[in-house]
Structure formats: structure tokens, C-alpha cells
Scaffold this motif. Structure first.
Motif, mmCIF file in Angstrom:
data_model
loop_
_atom_site.group_PDB
_atom_site.id
_atom_site.type_symbol
_atom_site.label_atom_id
_atom_site.label_comp_id
_atom_site.label_asym_id
_atom_site.label_seq_id
_atom_site.Cartn_x
_atom_site.Cartn_y
_atom_site.Cartn_z
ATOM 1 N N UNK A 22 4.787 -3.100 -7.428
ATOM 2 C CA UNK A 22 4.096 -4.285 -6.963
ATOM 3 C C UNK A 22 3.586 -4.098 -5.553
ATOM 4 N N UNK A 23 2.928 -5.140 -5.062
ATOM 5 C CA UNK A 23 2.411 -5.064 -3.706
ATOM 6 C C UNK A 23 3.511 -5.229 -2.678
ATOM 7 N N UNK A 24 4.636 -5.812 -3.070
ATOM 8 C CA UNK A 24 5.739 -5.967 -2.134
ATOM 9 C C UNK A 24 5.488 -7.000 -1.065
ATOM 10 N N UNK A 25 4.514 -7.899 -1.300
ATOM 11 C CA UNK A 25 4.192 -8.913 -0.305
ATOM 12 C C UNK A 25 4.647 -10.299 -0.720
ATOM 13 N N UNK A 26 5.188 -10.408 -1.910
ATOM 14 C CA UNK A 26 5.640 -11.703 -2.363
ATOM 15 C C UNK A 26 4.508 -12.686 -2.554
ATOM 16 N N UNK A 219 8.916 -1.756 3.416
ATOM 17 C CA UNK A 219 7.950 -0.651 3.522
ATOM 18 C C UNK A 219 6.844 -0.681 2.477
ATOM 19 N N UNK A 220 7.185 -0.997 1.225
ATOM 20 C CA UNK A 220 6.153 -1.001 0.180
ATOM 21 C C UNK A 220 5.082 -2.032 0.469
ATOM 22 N N UNK A 221 5.499 -3.199 0.940
ATOM 23 C CA UNK A 221 4.531 -4.230 1.275
ATOM 24 C C UNK A 221 3.650 -3.833 2.433
ATOM 25 N N UNK A 222 4.249 -3.243 3.464
ATOM 26 C CA UNK A 222 3.462 -2.771 4.600
ATOM 27 C C UNK A 222 2.465 -1.705 4.177
ATOM 28 N N UNK A 223 2.929 -0.758 3.360
ATOM 29 C CA UNK A 223 2.078 0.359 2.934
ATOM 30 C C UNK A 223 0.881 -0.153 2.138
ATOM 31 N N UNK A 252 -8.745 -6.729 16.768
ATOM 32 C CA UNK A 252 -7.369 -7.120 16.462
ATOM 33 C C UNK A 252 -6.866 -6.445 15.197
ATOM 34 N N UNK A 253 -7.740 -6.326 14.184
ATOM 35 C CA UNK A 253 -7.325 -5.688 12.935
ATOM 36 C C UNK A 253 -7.029 -4.211 13.164
ATOM 37 N N UNK A 254 -7.839 -3.550 13.974
ATOM 38 C CA UNK A 254 -7.577 -2.144 14.283
ATOM 39 C C UNK A 254 -6.253 -1.987 15.035
ATOM 40 N N UNK A 255 -5.981 -2.900 15.939
ATOM 41 C CA UNK A 255 -4.729 -2.826 16.672
ATOM 42 C C UNK A 255 -3.523 -2.996 15.766
ATOM 43 N N UNK A 256 -3.610 -3.927 14.840
ATOM 44 C CA UNK A 256 -2.509 -4.138 13.898
ATOM 45 C C UNK A 256 -2.326 -2.921 13.004
ATOM 46 N N UNK A 257 -3.433 -2.311 12.592
ATOM 47 C CA UNK A 257 -3.314 -1.127 11.740
ATOM 48 C C UNK A 257 -2.701 0.037 12.500
ATOM 49 N N UNK A 258 -3.080 0.233 13.748
ATOM 50 C CA UNK A 258 -2.526 1.337 14.537
ATOM 51 C C UNK A 258 -1.015 1.161 14.700
ATOM 52 N N UNK A 259 -0.577 -0.075 14.951
ATOM 53 C CA UNK A 259 0.858 -0.328 15.080
ATOM 54 C C UNK A 259 1.570 -0.022 13.769
ATOM 55 N N UNK A 260 0.950 -0.436 12.643
ATOM 56 C CA UNK A 260 1.535 -0.136 11.331
ATOM 57 C C UNK A 260 1.594 1.368 11.101
#
Length: 274
Positions: A22-26, A219-223, A252-260
Motif C-alpha cells: 500500500x501507500x502507507x499513508x493511511x 518509511x513506506x509512506x514516506x517513500x 517549499x516542495x523542493x525543500x521538503x523533498x530534499x529533507x526526505x
């Protein structure tokens, strides 16, 4: 293109073979589909892990460890590796696997999406007009794909354009089929941009994806959310700030992705060396 002629590029690879999840995001299935969230597979884990690694080469134990982190068995990962070699996605190298040349180009596009190479915009636009005649369907398709990757939008059949603020080379397929020009619209360039790209839709999805990425608790949801964010960034038109809405969420989206990406890289590395 959508029915209004606006570019809504959904660039990204299709679902791969392997163990699903699943997506793991609930979240509800229709919400996940709306955001482009795709179930994890052995192929998607291997491919995303290598695309996010520089250089794109990892030992088998690291790729197996990445799969195990998301509940995918070692045997399933090894089967996926064999299939990806057969398909021309990977090549064995020094006890591990590396991306092949055609996927290195994809990695370069992803890198450009995360750290765009731009120049000061002085109001000029790139214009590409198709002047080649009697093009086979394959050549037309190749040109459309190239234009999408260059982030040009189609004003009308055979006429592509965008603000001249990006630094990149045009592939031979463009020079072979088009005459390239530089110019500027007589009217409002912001209105022209709004007619070429559905900026409101891109921004809406960007905010929703950022929220999904930041609220993922496993982790699965983040991935899964991270992969969807990266696909969405590939569709960012990368317009000059003068042509964007004031609250454009691209940075902001790029920043969140880099942190992830940094956090996920550390997690996969720690899991692989246990």
C-alpha cells in the motif's frame, strides 16, 4: 495536453513488477490516485534508490536492505534485479548494480528538477516552430517527448514556446524538426503563461503532496509520497518568478523533498549495514 491546451505533464515511470504494497499513508484509494501515489514494488524501490544515489551504483546488500526496509523479501528484490538487467535498466558492476545510460538521462532530469539551472529572465521567450514536412509518427512522438522534457508548452499545433530562463541544450531531434527563434509577446506574458500551463492545478497538487510527505509516519509512506513528489517536480514548468503566482509552492516542495531524501538515504544505509 488537457482539453484546454494546458500542459499537465504526468512524466514518470509506470508501475513495476514485484512485491506490491500500500501507500502507507493511511489515505483513501481515490485520494492516493489523485496525488499519483503508487504502491511499492521491488522494481520501484530499486529504481528510486539508484536514481537518488550519486553515483547511481550500489552493492547488492544495499539494494536488498532497501527492499527489506519496506517489507520486500530478498528473493523478490533479486528477481527484480535480474529482470531489470534483462530489460536494459541496470547493468552488473563490481558486485552490485548500476543504472544504464538511458536511465542516467532520467537521473539528470530529476537532478535538474531539484536544482534547476536558470539564468536571469529579460522578457524573452524560446520559440520552436516545426518546419520539417511529412514526419513519421515516431518522429512526431519523439519531438513531443523532447519538448516536454525541455519544459516547452504547445501554443498550437507545431508551435512550442516558454520563457528563456533555463540553461540546457536542445537534443538533435529538436534541431532536426524545428526552426528555433527568440522573441517576446506583445501582450501580458503572465496571461500567456497561464494559458500554456495549468499553474493552479500544479500548485494545488504540490501543496497536497507536501502535506502527504510531511504527515507520513512510516518509511513506506514516506517513500511512496517522495516518489510522487519527484514525479510532480518533473512537471514544474520552472517559470521566472515574474510569471508565477505570489504563493507558488515550488521552492517549499523542493525543500521538503530534499529533507526526505537525506533522511531516507541515512535510513537505507543504516539498514543495509546492520
Amino acid at each position: 495536453m488537457d482539453g484546454n491546451g494546458k500542459s499537465i505533464d504526468g512524466t514518470g515511470s509506470g508501475p513495476g513488477r514485484g512485491s506490491g504494497g500500500g501507500t502507507g499513508l493511511g489515505c483513501e484509494t481515490d485520494i492516493g490516485e489523485d496525488l499519483g501515489l503508487r504502491p511499492l514494488t521491488a522494481r520501484s524501490v530499486v529504481l528510486s534508490t539508484l536514481l537518488g544515489h550519486h553515483p547511481p551504483h550500489l552493492p547488492v546488500r544495499s539494494l536488498v536492505g532497501a527492499g527489506e526496509l519496506f517489507g520486500i523479501a530478498e528473493g523478490t528484490i533479486r528477481v527484480a534485479l535480474s529482470r531489470m538487467v534483462a530489460a536494459g535498466d541496470l547493468e552488473p558492476r563490481e558486485g552490485g548494480y548500476a543504472l544504464t545510460a538511458r536511465l542516467l538521462e532520467r537521473q539528470a532530469r530529476q537532478d535538474d528538477s531539484l536544482s534547476p539551472r536558470t539564468r536571469r529572465w529579460r522578457g524573452q521567450w524560446e520559440i520552436a516552430v516545426v518546419t520539417a514536412e511529412r514526419r513519421p509518427a515516431a518522429e512526431r512522438a519523439a519531438l513531443r517527448q523532447a519538448m516536454t522534457r525541455l519544459r516547452l508548452a504547445e501554443l498550437r499545433e507545431g508551435t512550442w514556446l516558454r520563457p528563456a530562463n533555463l540553461v540546457r541544450k536542445h537534443p538533435p531531434v529538436v534541431a532536426g524538426q524545428c526552426t528555433l527563434l527568440t522573441g517576446a509577446p506583445d501582450g501580458d506574458p503572465r496571461r500567456l503563461a497561464e494559458g500554456l500551463w495549468d499553474l493552479d492545478d500544479w500548485a494545488r497538487r504540490a501543496r497536497a503532496l507536501r502535506s502527504a510527505l510531511e504527515r507520513a509516519t512510516e518509511p513506506a509512506g514516506e517513500f511512496t509520497a517522495g516518489a510522487a513528489v519527484l514525479r510532480h517536480l518533473l512537471a514544474d514548468p520552472l517559470l521566472p518568478g515574474d510569471l508565477l503566482p505570489a504563493d507558488w509552492p515550488g521552492t517549499q516542495l523542493r525543500g521538503s523533498y530534499e529533507a526526505f531524501r537525506n533522511g531516507m538515504g541515512r535510513l537505507i544505509h543504516a539498514h543495509a549495514i546492520r
